[in-house]
Design an enzyme around this catalytic site. Structure first.
Site, PDB file in Angstrom:
ATOM      1  N   ASN A   1       0.408 -10.821   0.613  1.00 14.41           N
ATOM      2  CA  ASN A   1      -0.575  -9.869   1.141  1.00 14.41           C
ATOM      3  C   ASN A   1      -1.687  -9.538   0.161  1.00 14.41           C
ATOM      4  OD1 ASN A   1       2.472  -8.697   2.054  1.00 14.41           O
ATOM      5  ND2 ASN A   1       1.071  -9.315   3.682  1.00 14.41           N
TER       6      ASN A   1
ATOM      7  N   ILE B   1      -6.359  -6.659  -0.771  1.00 15.52           N
ATOM      8  CA  ILE B   1      -5.012  -6.240  -0.404  1.00 15.52           C
ATOM      9  C   ILE B   1      -4.947  -6.017   1.101  1.00 15.52           C
ATOM     10  CG2 ILE B   1      -3.169  -4.574  -0.851  1.00 15.52           C
ATOM     11  CD1 ILE B   1      -4.822  -3.696  -3.342  1.00 15.52           C
ATOM     12  N   CYS B   2      -3.926  -6.581   1.720  1.00 17.19           N
ATOM     13  CA  CYS B   2      -3.707  -6.363   3.153  1.00 17.19           C
ATOM     14  C   CYS B   2      -2.578  -5.354   3.321  1.00 17.19           C
ATOM     15  CB  CYS B   2      -3.355  -7.685   3.840  1.00 17.19           C
ATOM     16  SG  CYS B   2      -3.083  -7.524   5.617  1.00 17.19           S
ATOM     17  N   VAL B   3      -2.951  -4.101   3.532  1.00 15.55           N
ATOM     18  CA  VAL B   3      -1.969  -3.046   3.780  1.00 15.55           C
ATOM     19  C   VAL B   3      -2.591  -2.075   4.780  1.00 15.55           C
ATOM     20  CG1 VAL B   3      -2.762  -1.726   1.773  1.00 15.55           C
ATOM     21  CG2 VAL B   3      -0.480  -1.309   2.700  1.00 15.55           C
TER      22      VAL B   3
ATOM     23  N   SER C   1       2.186 -10.845   8.322  1.00 17.31           N
ATOM     24  CA  SER C   1       0.769 -10.472   8.389  1.00 17.31           C
ATOM     25  C   SER C   1       0.128 -10.796   7.046  1.00 17.31           C
ATOM     26  CB  SER C   1       0.635  -8.977   8.724  1.00 17.31           C
ATOM     27  OG  SER C   1      -0.733  -8.606   8.812  1.00 17.31           O
TER      28      SER C   1
END
Length: 222
Positions: A141, A147-149, A180
């Site tokens: 991520n 950052i994918c959050v 994801s």
């Protein structure tokens, strides 16, 4: 006489109805403001749609709330640092922070010191800050510092704080969400060969995120 009085009665009724509706129209905005100023309230809520307001007044209003909120968070994290997280201003700007999170124990990131940059929009906390890694990290991520959050996008709320963001990123290092991904190659490796994934993550941590030991002072020749 009857017809002369009726318009006045109707007008009074309309004014009464408008006054009764006014508090309900602003209730959502007031709740979002309370959440922004005091994110630790037990009844903190998601941001609500604000009513129509002059754009100049609204921007100034949000800027004041943002500066107050950012200073409050900085003071708290400076006086009572969160375990595994440190923050400081960059070039004295209240809107730009430098942060460091420690790699969680029992993960490939253990022993790593991961620097991040945090940039606050003027509309903070009604919009999330932009948080990026300043070092390479092998993770499903995380890619090129991004950052994918969800709490930094769709799940953002004014009740969230920088402290909660950093703790969430630490948790993400421990528990990647490969369904994801931002780094699709790393996600494929995670599903196909977890041992190899952990090995690469550990190698990147050793190479890019290990703090440099200070050079001991040299003893002058006798």
């Amino acid at each position: 006489m009857y017809f002369a009085v009726m318009p006045h009665l109707i007008l009074r009724r309309l004014n009464f109805d408008a006054a009764a509706r006014a508090p309900a129209a602003t209730q959502g905005t007031d709740r979002a403001v309370r959440d922004a100023v005091n994110p630790n309230r037990n009844d903190a809520a998601e941001p609500a749609n604000a009513g129509p307001r002059d754009a100049t007044q609204e921007n100034g209003f949000e800027n004041d709330i943002g500066r107050c909120r950012i200073r409050k968070e900085l003071a708290k994290m400076s006086s009572k640092p969160t375990e595994g997280c440190t923050v400081e201003l960059v070039d004295g700007s209240i809107y730009t922070w430098s942060a460091v999170i420690l790699g969680p124990s029992n993960t490939p990131y253990e022993g790593g010191h991961f620097p991040l940059e945090i940039r606050f929009p003027r509309s903070y906390p009604f919009e999330p800050p932009v948080v990026t890694f300043r070092t390479k990290v092998y993770h499903c991520n995380i890619d090129n510092g991004n950052i994918c959050v969800d709490i930094l996008s769709s799940a953002w709320s004014p009740s969230l704080t920088v402290e909660k963001i950093l703790l969430s990123i630490q948790s993400l290092l421990s528990d990647p969400n490969c369904d994801s991904p931002l780094n699709s190659d790393a996600a494929a490796m995670y599903k196909k060969d977890r041992e190899q994934y952990d090995r690469l993550a550990r190698e990147w941590t050793d190479r890019f995120a290990k703090p440099v030991a200070p050079t001991p002072p040299q003893t002058p020749p006798q």
